[in-house]
Scaffold this active site. Structure first.
Site, PDB file in Angstrom:
ATOM      1  N   SER A 143       0.849  -1.285   0.042  1.00  0.00           N
ATOM      2  CA  SER A 143       0.255   0.116  -0.022  1.00  0.00           C
ATOM      3  C   SER A 143       1.022   1.105  -0.015  1.00  0.00           C
ATOM      4  O   SER A 143       2.011   1.263   0.235  1.00  0.00           O
ATOM      5  CB  SER A 143      -0.879  -0.083   1.267  1.00  0.00           C
ATOM      6  OG  SER A 143      -1.656   1.200   1.583  1.00  0.00           O
ATOM      7  N   TYR A 156      -1.708  -0.947  10.190  1.00  0.00           N
ATOM      8  CA  TYR A 156      -1.749  -1.443   8.793  1.00  0.00           C
ATOM      9  C   TYR A 156      -0.533  -0.848   8.282  1.00  0.00           C
ATOM     10  O   TYR A 156       0.014  -1.594   7.166  1.00  0.00           O
ATOM     11  CB  TYR A 156      -3.113  -0.620   8.324  1.00  0.00           C
ATOM     12  CG  TYR A 156      -3.398  -0.905   6.661  1.00  0.00           C
ATOM     13  CD1 TYR A 156      -3.996  -2.006   6.326  1.00  0.00           C
ATOM     14  CD2 TYR A 156      -3.008  -0.050   5.582  1.00  0.00           C
ATOM     15  CE1 TYR A 156      -4.273  -2.189   5.172  1.00  0.00           C
ATOM     16  CE2 TYR A 156      -3.225  -0.151   4.353  1.00  0.00           C
ATOM     17  CZ  TYR A 156      -4.181  -1.390   4.005  1.00  0.00           C
ATOM     18  OH  TYR A 156      -4.179  -1.768   2.625  1.00  0.00           O
ATOM     19  N   LYS A 160       2.000  -3.050   6.186  1.00  0.00           N
ATOM     20  CA  LYS A 160       2.541  -2.949   4.708  1.00  0.00           C
ATOM     21  C   LYS A 160       3.913  -2.458   4.554  1.00  0.00           C
ATOM     22  O   LYS A 160       4.316  -3.044   3.588  1.00  0.00           O
ATOM     23  CB  LYS A 160       1.621  -1.880   4.126  1.00  0.00           C
ATOM     24  CG  LYS A 160       0.147  -2.261   4.089  1.00  0.00           C
ATOM     25  CD  LYS A 160      -0.380  -3.550   3.079  1.00  0.00           C
ATOM     26  CE  LYS A 160      -1.952  -3.946   3.191  1.00  0.00           C
ATOM     27  NZ  LYS A 160      -2.138  -5.178   2.163  1.00  0.00           N
TER      28      LYS A 160
HETATM   29  P1  NAP Z   1     -11.605  -6.119   0.131  1.00  0.00           P
HETATM   30  O1  NAP Z   1     -12.190  -5.569  -1.052  1.00  0.00           O
HETATM   31  O2  NAP Z   1     -11.949  -5.907   1.473  1.00  0.00           O
HETATM   32  O3  NAP Z   1     -11.230  -7.708  -0.095  1.00  0.00           O
HETATM   33  C1  NAP Z   1     -10.406  -8.173   0.880  1.00  0.00           C
HETATM   34  C2  NAP Z   1     -10.244  -9.661   0.516  1.00  0.00           C
HETATM   35  O4  NAP Z   1      -9.276 -10.324   1.326  1.00  0.00           O
HETATM   36  C3  NAP Z   1     -11.539 -10.428   0.392  1.00  0.00           C
HETATM   37  O5  NAP Z   1     -11.429 -11.157  -0.594  1.00  0.00           O
HETATM   38  C4  NAP Z   1     -11.027 -11.304   1.754  1.00  0.00           C
HETATM   39  O6  NAP Z   1     -12.104 -12.553   1.761  1.00  0.00           O
HETATM   40  C5  NAP Z   1      -9.809 -11.614   1.718  1.00  0.00           C
HETATM   41  N1  NAP Z   1      -9.398 -11.756   3.161  1.00  0.00           N
HETATM   42  C6  NAP Z   1      -9.267 -11.139   4.192  1.00  0.00           C
HETATM   43  N2  NAP Z   1      -8.746 -11.649   5.128  1.00  0.00           N
HETATM   44  C7  NAP Z   1      -8.487 -12.943   4.821  1.00  0.00           C
HETATM   45  C8  NAP Z   1      -8.047 -13.952   5.381  1.00  0.00           C
HETATM   46  N3  NAP Z   1      -7.773 -14.114   6.723  1.00  0.00           N
HETATM   47  N4  NAP Z   1      -7.933 -15.313   4.608  1.00  0.00           N
HETATM   48  C9  NAP Z   1      -8.019 -14.971   3.258  1.00  0.00           C
HETATM   49  N5  NAP Z   1      -8.750 -14.203   2.698  1.00  0.00           N
HETATM   50  C10 NAP Z   1      -8.788 -13.036   3.408  1.00  0.00           C
HETATM   51  O7  NAP Z   1     -10.227  -5.252   0.062  1.00  0.00           O
HETATM   52  P2  NAP Z   1      -9.337  -4.719  -1.443  1.00  0.00           P
HETATM   53  O8  NAP Z   1      -9.583  -3.224  -1.265  1.00  0.00           O
HETATM   54  O9  NAP Z   1      -9.624  -5.583  -2.423  1.00  0.00           O
HETATM   55  O10 NAP Z   1      -7.783  -4.884  -0.772  1.00  0.00           O
HETATM   56  C11 NAP Z   1      -7.046  -6.084  -1.322  1.00  0.00           C
HETATM   57  C12 NAP Z   1      -5.577  -5.903  -0.987  1.00  0.00           C
HETATM   58  O11 NAP Z   1      -5.296  -4.587  -1.467  1.00  0.00           O
HETATM   59  C13 NAP Z   1      -5.419  -5.562   0.786  1.00  0.00           C
HETATM   60  O12 NAP Z   1      -4.236  -6.352   1.004  1.00  0.00           O
HETATM   61  C14 NAP Z   1      -5.203  -4.258   0.710  1.00  0.00           C
HETATM   62  O13 NAP Z   1      -4.756  -3.975   2.023  1.00  0.00           O
HETATM   63  C15 NAP Z   1      -4.751  -3.635  -0.656  1.00  0.00           C
HETATM   64  N6  NAP Z   1      -4.758  -2.254  -0.833  1.00  0.00           N
HETATM   65  C16 NAP Z   1      -6.214  -1.675  -0.680  1.00  0.00           C
HETATM   66  C17 NAP Z   1      -6.402  -0.510  -1.369  1.00  0.00           C
HETATM   67  C18 NAP Z   1      -7.726   0.116  -1.549  1.00  0.00           C
HETATM   68  O14 NAP Z   1      -7.614   1.197  -1.676  1.00  0.00           O
HETATM   69  N7  NAP Z   1      -8.655  -0.761  -1.582  1.00  0.00           N
HETATM   70  C19 NAP Z   1      -5.145   0.298  -1.094  1.00  0.00           C
HETATM   71  C20 NAP Z   1      -4.034  -0.195  -0.855  1.00  0.00           C
HETATM   72  C21 NAP Z   1      -3.878  -1.385  -0.737  1.00  0.00           C
HETATM   73  P3  NAP Z   1     -13.502 -12.842   2.052  1.00  0.00           P
HETATM   74  O15 NAP Z   1     -14.255 -11.563   1.535  1.00  0.00           O
HETATM   75  O16 NAP Z   1     -13.656 -14.064   1.629  1.00  0.00           O
HETATM   76  O17 NAP Z   1     -13.601 -12.676   3.686  1.00  0.00           O
END
Ligand code: NAP
Length: 244
Positions: A143, A156, A160
């Site tokens: 991130s 977080y 990261k």
């Molecule tokens: P999201 O829509 O909340 O999706 C999170 C995913 O992670 C879901 O598929 C969830 O599975 C899965 N997950 C969470 N805990 C888990 C575990 N213990 N074991 C297996 N799966 C797990 O989040 P996102 O925004 O797509 O984020 C994806 C990644 O990008 C993350 O690492 C996040 O930190 C990073 N990121 C996101 C952003 C942003 O702006 N969105 C920015 C920077 C970094 P279930 O739904 O099946 O529980």
């Protein structure tokens, strides 16, 4: 060395958001994809169906990366897709925000366990088949938070930033074996994780818009490709200029 003909990618947390987009982008590039999920089975099935509709191959694999045994995920991926995992995308992530002064141990532990420790264990579990194949791709979804501050996200940011450190060090350990280890660092991407955040955040992004999961997936697709064979230990920011 190029990717073997039958190659499997495992994407953690691919039931929705960025992980789902990554799974689809890798499938479009010819990888058979193991779509890991924790609780959202329907979402994982939707990802699998979208891949199959595009002519690709995928299976949904249940597993909580923060608690479960990675060995079981690798075993099932190989058994169901017919080849060892040669690309691992550590994407699963959670938030538990709060100012450091008020953050309890549980919020700290949950975020570190999922966002950092699980990525380490998955990476460790992925190494032997990759070394044997003299080919591998590990991509960690980090991130912009970590390299830069974000009040309310000490857990977080620590996870990261740690993930980027893990990426760099493991990349050195395996570079001579044909394995690359890189990170992508998304900025503000429209997913469930960010749906409750103020739209005011957009004003601080030089591109003046949120990113889309597909824009992060495109970066992962490149890092997983043969074109990126000489790219390792780096972090590719996908953030509309936030970190510049
Ligand atoms: P999201 O829509 O909340 O999706 C999170 C995913 O992670 C879901 O598929 C969830 O599975 C899965 N997950 C969470 N805990 C888990 C575990 N213990 N074991 C297996 N799966 C797990 O989040 P996102 O925004 O797509 O984020 C994806 C990644 O990008 C993350 O690492 C996040 O930190 C990073 N990121 C996101 C952003 C942003 O702006 N969105 C920015 C920077 C970094 P279930 O739904 O099946 O529980």
């Amino acid at each position: 060395m190029s990717r073997p003909d039958t190659a499997v990618a495992l994407v953690t947390g691919a039931s929705k958001g960025i992980g789902a987009a990554i799974a689809q982008a890798l499938a479009a590039d010819g990888w058979a994809v193991a779509v890991n999920y924790r609780s959202d089975e329907e979402g994982a099935q939707r990802t699998v169906e979208a891949i199959e509709a595009g002519g690709g191959k995928a299976v949904a694999l249940h597993g909580d990366v923060a608690n479960g045994a990675p060995a079981e995920l690798f075993r099932q991926a190989e058994e169901q897709l017919g080849a060892p995992v040669l690309a691992l995308v550590n994407n699963a992530g959670v938030t538990a925000d709060g100012l450091a002064i008020q953050m309890d141990d549980d919020a700290w532990d949950r975020v570190l366990q999922t966002n950092l420790t699980a990525a380490f264990r998955m990476t460790r579990g992925a190494m032997r088949p990759m070394i044997k194949a003299r080919y591998g791709r590990v991509i960690n979804v980090a991130s912009v938070v970590g390299p830069r501050a974000n009040a309310g996200q000490a857990n977080y940011a620590a996870a990261k930033a740690g993930l980027i450190g893990l990426t760099k060090t493991v990349s050195h350990e395996v570079a001579r074996r044909g394995i690359t280890v890189n990170a992508v660092a998304p900025g503000f991407i429209e997913t469930d994780m960010t749906k409750d955040l103020l739209t005011d955040v957009v004003k601080a992004i030089p591109a003046r818009r949120a990113g889309q999961p597909e824009e992060v997936a495109a970066a992962v697709r490149f890092l997983a490709s043969d074109d990126a064979a000489y790219v390792t230990g780096t972090t590719l920011f996908v953030d509309g200029g936030m970190s510049a």
